[in-house]
Design a protein around this motif. Structure first.
Motif, short mmCIF file in Angstrom:
data_model
loop_
_atom_site.label_atom_id
_atom_site.label_comp_id
_atom_site.label_asym_id
_atom_site.label_seq_id
_atom_site.Cartn_x
_atom_site.Cartn_y
_atom_site.Cartn_z
N CYS A 144 0.94 -1.28 0.00
CA CYS A 144 -0.02 -0.07 0.07
C CYS A 144 0.87 1.17 -0.10
O CYS A 144 0.22 2.37 -0.19
N PRO A 180 -3.39 8.78 -0.31
CA PRO A 180 -3.72 7.64 -1.30
C PRO A 180 -3.66 6.21 -0.65
O PRO A 180 -4.16 5.36 -1.22
N GLU A 183 -6.66 4.41 0.72
CA GLU A 183 -7.74 3.75 -0.30
C GLU A 183 -7.16 2.40 -0.61
O GLU A 183 -7.68 1.70 -0.95
N THR A 187 -8.58 -1.02 -0.59
CA THR A 187 -9.11 -1.84 -1.92
C THR A 187 -8.20 -3.21 -2.05
O THR A 187 -8.96 -4.26 -2.40
N GLN A 208 -10.28 -0.39 7.34
CA GLN A 208 -11.02 0.90 7.17
C GLN A 208 -10.28 1.86 7.70
O GLN A 208 -9.34 1.84 8.37
N ALA A 209 -10.84 2.94 7.08
CA ALA A 209 -10.16 4.39 7.22
C ALA A 209 -10.63 4.45 8.86
O ALA A 209 -11.51 4.31 9.42
#
Length: 376
Positions: A144, A180, A183, A187, A208-209
């Motif tokens: 990520c 970024p 996300e 994903t 999760q955020a």
């Protein structure tokens, strides 16, 4: 002074106990003002103050008006509100000089409110109970993006949450360097297995955020005690700047660093070519600068086929492996046609499109040295 003393002497003779008011003909109760009033024979009026337990004279409006006239200033309209006078004065001198002959100051511009800071953290649940910070860092940084680091210790900003007994409960907070990555983590890793081995799954994790409260999280020191957040001194600001430069350099290297980070996304991984037998470990050991020369040679040769965005040498692989990322898939295919089976530095090259599952090894020390050089 004598009048004041005389007035006080008269007031002192008035009853102050409310039980005595009914028996005094001079005293009456005003339902409008909700107060007791006392009128003397000469017409002088007093009102009773319950808090002070005293009779106070009521000022005559006509007398008050006479007193105000005595203190009026010629040319000043006292009926005009103060704010209106200020605005009028500013308007008179806004395009020229003020009353003292100085240039009028331009009105201050109101600063626009700063935009809210983007979220850079994820909250992960469902992790194995025996997981380590190193494992979490390895997976999320590889997939990520760059994970933020603490200013002084350089440790990754990953917090594993424990219960009252100090046992890990499967939740973690991960703070990335750039927004970024949040996300991307959701994903790619939400509802996936953290570990897969021996045909068994460690269970699905949820990503999760994180909410904004993560900024208040206190990280632990080496002895497990919560550290107090240091004040941002000039020295700390310099550390932050240097750390940001290092992470920026690492971020630039990360996006195309590992083929595995682009697995499952055909529009990306088909632009990466894996080249084998591009160097030998003995060659690197004999000359510490050889890795830079080899990367430059590969970039120069491959640039003839199309734009090259990144070249990585995995200097711990005995097969002399390098990865080349092109700007488009057509150039990557042309690279395979040109390089596969070709002789390079006395070795036969093997070239193929990355499948995104490779996990080649390279020296972390050399990466850090390159980042340090770029930040200085």
């Amino acid at each position: 002074m004598e009048q004041r003393q005389g007035s006080e002497g008269i007031v002192a003779q008035f009853p102050t106990n409310s039980e005595d008011f009914d028996s005094d003909d001079r005293i009456s109760f005003s339902k409008v003002d909700k107060k007791f009033l006392l009128v003397q024979e000469d017409g002088t009026e007093f009102e009773f103050d319950d808090a002070m337990k005293r009779w106070l004279p009521i000022l005559d409006e006509a007398l008050l008006e006479e007193q105000q006239k005595a203190y009026r200033v010629s040319g000043v309209d006292e009926s005009e509100p103060v704010e209106a006078m200020k605005r009028k004065r500013k308007k008179e001198y806004v395009n020229g000089e003020d009353e003292n002959g100085r240039a009028a100051k331009a009105p201050k511009k109101t600063k626009a409110p700063l935009p809210p800071r983007a979220n850079t953290a994820v909250y992960v649940t469902g992790l194995p109970f025996d997981v380590t910070v190193e494992e979490v860092h390895d997976l999320f940084s590889r997939k990520c993006g760059v994970i933020a680091e603490e200013i002084d210790s350089g440790k990754p900003r990953i917090k594993l949450y424990t219960d009252e007994n100090g046992e890990f409960k499967g939740d973690a907070l991960i703070v990335f360097f750039k927004a970024p990555s949040v996300e991307m983590a959701i994903t790619l890793l939400d509802e996936t297995d953290f570990r897969i081995g021996n045909g068994q799954s460690s269970g699905k994790m949820r990503v999760q955020a994180a909410d904004t409260s993560y900024k208040k999280v206190q990280y632990n020191d080496d002895e497990g005690r919560e550290k107090e957040k240091p004040k941002t001194s000039i020295k700390n600001k310099q550390k932050i700047i240097k750390k940001t430069q290092k992470l920026d350099a690492r971020l630039a290297d990360w996006s195309d660093d590992e083929p595995s980070v682009i697995a499952g996304t055909s529009s990306k991984w088909d632009k990466v070519v894996i080249l084998k037998h591009m160097f030998t470990l003995q060659e690197l050991a004999e000359d510490s600068a050889a890795i830079l020369d080899i990367k430059e040679d590969i970039r120069e040769e491959c640039s003839k086929l199309g734009e090259v965005t990144n070249v990585v040498l995995f200097d711990l692989e005995e097969e002399g492996i390098a990865s080349v990322r092109f700007a488009n898939a057509e150039a990557a295919k042309a690279c395979i046609d040109l390089m596969d089976g070709r002789s390079f530095a006395g070795q036969k090259v093997v070239a193929y499109i990355s499948d995104g599952q490779e996990q080649f090894k390279k020296s972390k020390k050399k990466v850090d040295e390159e980042i340090e050089e770029q930040s200085e």
